[in-house]
Design a protein around this motif. Sequence first.
Motif, short mmCIF file in Angstrom:
data_model
loop_
_atom_site.label_atom_id
_atom_site.label_comp_id
_atom_site.label_asym_id
_atom_site.label_seq_id
_atom_site.Cartn_x
_atom_site.Cartn_y
_atom_site.Cartn_z
N GLU A 129 0.83 -1.21 0.00
CA GLU A 129 0.00 0.00 0.00
C GLU A 129 0.86 1.26 0.00
O GLU A 129 0.47 2.29 -0.57
N ARG A 132 2.08 1.72 -3.63
CA ARG A 132 0.94 2.11 -4.45
C ARG A 132 0.48 3.52 -4.11
O ARG A 132 0.09 4.30 -5.00
N GLY A 133 0.52 3.87 -2.82
CA GLY A 133 0.07 5.20 -2.41
C GLY A 133 0.98 6.31 -2.90
O GLY A 133 0.51 7.42 -3.20
N THR A 136 -0.29 6.72 -6.58
CA THR A 136 -1.70 7.08 -6.81
C THR A 136 -2.19 8.24 -5.93
O THR A 136 -2.96 9.08 -6.38
N ARG A 137 -1.78 8.29 -4.69
CA ARG A 137 -2.23 9.36 -3.77
C ARG A 137 -1.05 9.79 -2.90
O ARG A 137 -0.98 9.50 -1.71
N PRO A 138 -0.08 10.50 -3.49
CA PRO A 138 1.15 10.81 -2.76
C PRO A 138 0.95 11.73 -1.56
O PRO A 138 1.57 11.53 -0.52
N GLY A 139 0.09 12.77 -1.70
CA GLY A 139 -0.09 13.70 -0.60
C GLY A 139 -0.59 13.04 0.66
O GLY A 139 -0.05 13.24 1.76
N GLN A 140 -1.64 12.26 0.54
CA GLN A 140 -2.20 11.57 1.70
C GLN A 140 -1.22 10.54 2.27
O GLN A 140 -1.12 10.37 3.50
N THR A 141 -0.49 9.86 1.40
CA THR A 141 0.47 8.86 1.86
C THR A 141 1.63 9.50 2.62
O THR A 141 2.04 9.02 3.69
N GLN A 144 0.39 10.63 6.04
CA GLN A 144 0.13 9.52 6.95
C GLN A 144 1.42 8.87 7.44
O GLN A 144 1.48 8.37 8.58
N SER A 268 5.97 17.60 -2.64
CA SER A 268 4.86 17.14 -1.81
C SER A 268 5.37 16.43 -0.55
O SER A 268 4.81 16.61 0.54
N LYS A 272 4.57 17.90 3.21
CA LYS A 272 3.76 17.16 4.17
C LYS A 272 4.57 16.71 5.38
O LYS A 272 4.08 16.74 6.51
#
Length: 301
Positions: A129, A132-133, A136-141, A144, A268, A272
């Motif tokens: 994950e 993959r993150g 596909t969703r670098p900011g949220q990854t 987190q 990013s 973050k």
Amino acid sequence: MAGFRIGRGRDNNRPPQQPPQQQPYGQQQPQPPYGRQAYPPTGSPPPQQQWPQPGAGGGHGEPEYFDPYGQQQPQPPYGHGQPGPGYTNDNPGHTQVFAFGEDPYGQGSTYQAGAAAVAPAGPRLPWKELLRGIVTRPGQTFLQMRDHAVWGPALTVTFLYGLLAVFGFDDARKDVINATLSKAVPIVLSAGAAFVICGLLLGAVTHTLARQMGGDGSWQPTVGLSMLVMSLTDAPRLLFAVFLGGDNGLVQVLGWATWVAAGALFTSLISKSHDLPWPKALGASAIQLIALLSIIKLGTL
């Protein structure tokens, strides 16, 4: 008149009045001043004096808060704001003491970067994950994982990337293909270890620059995630370079595109992880981006 004499009347049978007895010498009570209460008997404790409320004056011309017996309320210790038992802040001449620097409203603190993230933003992601993150969703990854070390995936992916990166360079690929197995294996392993060391150094530089610009992220997540970004963003170019060579036009276009994507992901990541605005995040990643451009892209042209 015969039946009456001077000084007699109907109360003649009343016993004569006794003269007032005087107390022994030295024990006579003084007469109180006019308008005041009588003093208590000798030897008895003075009555409990009650302080009047502020603004209420004493009786019969006495000054406000007059204490005829000299009793004083206990004072709080110097430098402490908490009064002792029986102490009131309304006593004349006694003000409550506050410690220097106290903020009774709790609004004296200023904002600091990353002050809101006192705990991990989310649970640790498994390595599948996580990879993959990042795509596909670098900011949220990145948000987190800003407080989680990712050494396992970072070292493994970077080492495998270094093993394949040898075949992305035309000269190095020829040397490996033409060499014997006993010579080719050390070359490939050395390349993998070299890319791991390079990723660690470049990630440490990026983390240091981010801290100097006001960031407050941890060095382990920053370095580990930067190694993953370096390896994953160049994977498409490397895949075509292994089969087509570094001089191929498609490989060159992919090299520039993936380098720009790496800059966006680095920005990013630092934004973050260190709670920095994107211009500072991009500036902290500048050295690592220039180094990757010189080592990987310019090395294939």
